[in-house]
Design an enzyme around this catalytic site. Structure first.
Site, PDB file in Angstrom:
ATOM      1  N   GLU A  16      33.528  28.642  20.942  1.00 11.42           N
ATOM      2  CA  GLU A  16      34.580  29.523  21.443  1.00 11.42           C
ATOM      3  C   GLU A  16      34.919  30.542  20.367  1.00 11.42           C
ATOM      4  O   GLU A  16      35.180  30.181  19.224  1.00 11.42           O
ATOM      5  CB  GLU A  16      35.812  28.700  21.821  1.00 11.42           C
ATOM      6  CG  GLU A  16      37.093  29.498  22.011  1.00 11.42           C
ATOM      7  CD  GLU A  16      37.010  30.514  23.144  1.00 11.42           C
ATOM      8  OE1 GLU A  16      37.319  31.697  22.882  1.00 11.42           O
ATOM      9  OE2 GLU A  16      36.642  30.133  24.276  1.00 11.42           O
ATOM     10  N   ASP A  55      31.022  29.590  30.117  1.00 12.04           N
ATOM     11  CA  ASP A  55      32.367  29.594  30.683  1.00 12.04           C
ATOM     12  C   ASP A  55      33.090  30.819  30.146  1.00 12.04           C
ATOM     13  O   ASP A  55      33.899  30.745  29.221  1.00 12.04           O
ATOM     14  CB  ASP A  55      33.078  28.300  30.283  1.00 12.04           C
ATOM     15  CG  ASP A  55      34.457  28.162  30.916  1.00 12.04           C
ATOM     16  OD1 ASP A  55      34.871  29.087  31.631  1.00 12.04           O
ATOM     17  OD2 ASP A  55      35.121  27.131  30.667  1.00 12.04           O
ATOM     18  N   ASP A  63      35.559  37.792  32.652  1.00 10.56           N
ATOM     19  CA  ASP A  63      34.815  38.865  33.291  1.00 10.56           C
ATOM     20  C   ASP A  63      34.059  39.681  32.229  1.00 10.56           C
ATOM     21  O   ASP A  63      34.377  39.611  31.043  1.00 10.56           O
ATOM     22  CB  ASP A  63      35.767  39.782  34.065  1.00 10.56           C
ATOM     23  CG  ASP A  63      36.388  39.068  35.256  1.00 10.56           C
ATOM     24  OD1 ASP A  63      35.794  38.098  35.733  1.00 10.56           O
ATOM     25  OD2 ASP A  63      37.474  39.488  35.699  1.00 10.56           O
ATOM     26  N   PRO A  78      35.350  40.939  24.795  1.00  4.77           N
ATOM     27  CA  PRO A  78      34.424  40.094  24.037  1.00  4.77           C
ATOM     28  C   PRO A  78      33.382  39.402  24.898  1.00  4.77           C
ATOM     29  O   PRO A  78      32.364  38.933  24.377  1.00  4.77           O
ATOM     30  CB  PRO A  78      35.353  39.074  23.361  1.00  4.77           C
ATOM     31  CG  PRO A  78      36.608  39.084  24.178  1.00  4.77           C
ATOM     32  CD  PRO A  78      36.746  40.481  24.690  1.00  4.77           C
TER      33      PRO A  78
END
Length: 285
Positions: A108, A157, A160, A164
């Site tokens: 992430e 995951d 849109d 980033p």
């Protein structure tokens, strides 16, 4: 004093959605985006990135069930899983319910999303300290470009294709995903809306159709994304989500789901005619 209202404006569209906010729980600006968590009466706690709804407590199970369990029950033995994005933790939570999974790497880019979710969204972030999870705060695009690890399933995951997340809808990214997938590897990505983001959906499927021999699109329905019906794109080096789906594995897992089940797995791939007209040429038979 009346209840505070939050209005979600959809980029390039001529409508919006309005939510009654009981309380603002978190408000921050990271290096990548604004991050907010608010409490609503109807949807519970809600995570917003750049003013767009990412997940809500009321309907997050729909998205997280479908991004995780469809590929994990399609793959013959998904021991290693890579999640790109997913900072709220819901996708990792569902992946780690599968006993066959030995390792899950979650990459992430935005630490603020992770920390805010840990504090305010414990029902989603509850598995972020799981012993099988390796959480990395870094750029997922760079990770798949450089890693030597090989994965059975990759789950993209993402938000849109703006900010980033934009490169996550590009050809170079999926070439690198292909490289780090095992010979029976599967990738599933957030596939946008056929109603409101059909150009993005078509672009994504055209990219994976040039790289992967098996391609499919499947739908899910939730309460807070524009139009209600959204899609995931699935691509693989071999396993087919219908031809190779053994429904007995679902019952044998003894897992309980709030949205996913064997019939939903089959039915999610039954596309409306307008969708087949739009992207059918990119999909496998």
């Amino acid at each position: 004093m009346g209840k505070k209202l939050f209005v979600e404006e959809f980029q390039g569209l001529d409508f919006s959605m309005k939510y009654g906010v009981e309380k603002t729980l978190f408000c921050g600006q990271s290096d990548f985006q604004s991050v907010d968590i608010v409490e609503t009466k109807t949807f519970g706690k809600m995570l917003l990135n750049d003013g767009l709804v990412m997940v809500t407590e009321r309907d997050e199970f729909v998205y997280h069930d479908m991004i995780a369990h469809v590929p994990l029950f399609t793959h013959p033995c998904p021991r290693k899983v890579l999640i790109i994005g997913g900072g709220d933790g819901g996708t990792a939570r569902e992946v780690l319910r599968h006993d066959v999974v030995e390792k899950c790497v979650m990459v992430e880019i935005d630490a603020m999303v992770v920390e805010a979710s840990r504090t305010h969204l414990p029902s989603m972030s509850c598995s972020l300290d799981h012993p099988k999870l390796e959480l990395r705060i870094e750029d997922g695009i760079k990770y798949v470009e450089e890693t030597d690890e090989v994965f059975d399933v990759v789950l993209v995951d993402s938000t849109d294709p703006i900010g980033p997340a934009a490169p996550l809808f590009g050809s170079a990214f999926y070439q690198n995903v292909y490289r780090c997938l095992a010979e029976t590897g599967i990738v599933v990505a957030q596939g946008e809306s056929s109603h409101y983001e059909k150009k993005s959906q078509e672009k994504l499927l055209s990219i994976v159709s040039e790289i992967f021999p098996v391609r499919a699109l499947y739908n899910y329905h939730n309460l807070t994304y524009p139009g209600g019906m959204w899609s995931f794109a699935l691509a693989s080096k071999g396993p087919h989500p219908l031809k190779d789906f053994d429904s007995s594995k679902v019952s044998a897992s003894r897992l309980n789901f709030r949205y996913y089940n064997e019939a939903v797995h089959w039915g999610a791939f039954a596309l409306p005619s307008f969708q087949k007209d739009l992207v059918g040429g990119y999909l496998s038979p």
